[in-house]
Design a protein around this motif. Structure first.
Motif: not given
Length: 89
Positions: A22-23, A26-31, A55-57, A61-62
């Motif tokens: 559920p965590g 990260g934007s880099g991982t997603l990219s 949702d953004s965190v 670790g966000g």
């Protein structure tokens, strides 16, 4: 036909739906996992956040996570925030 931005948004939502646990992702991982340029992805993700789909965190670790289960998010719901679908024929 949908725009490249809408296609990228669908790709990003699909990638989040496959994320383990559920965590936040990260934007880099997603990219990297979607092949979407990081700056472009950031704008898309913030638009999806304003639409209530993710949702953004913040902070270490966000990242991003789905605001609700993937089964409750439709392609139309994603695309309509980026393309004018009412005038398509």
């Amino acid at each position: 036909m949908i725009s490249k931005t809408a296609e990228y948004a669908i790709r990003a939502i699909a990638a989040l739906s496959r994320a383990p646990g559920p965590g936040p992702v990260g934007s880099g991982t997603l990219s990297r996992s979607t092949g979407i340029p990081a700056n472009y992805l950031s704008k898309i993700m913030h638009a999806l956040g304003r639409a209530g789909l993710v949702d953004s965190v913040r902070g270490p670790g966000g990242g991003f996570r789905l605001a609700r289960t993937a089964r409750r998010i439709t392609a139309y719901e994603i695309v309509r925030h980026f393309d004018d679908l009412d005038d398509q024929r």
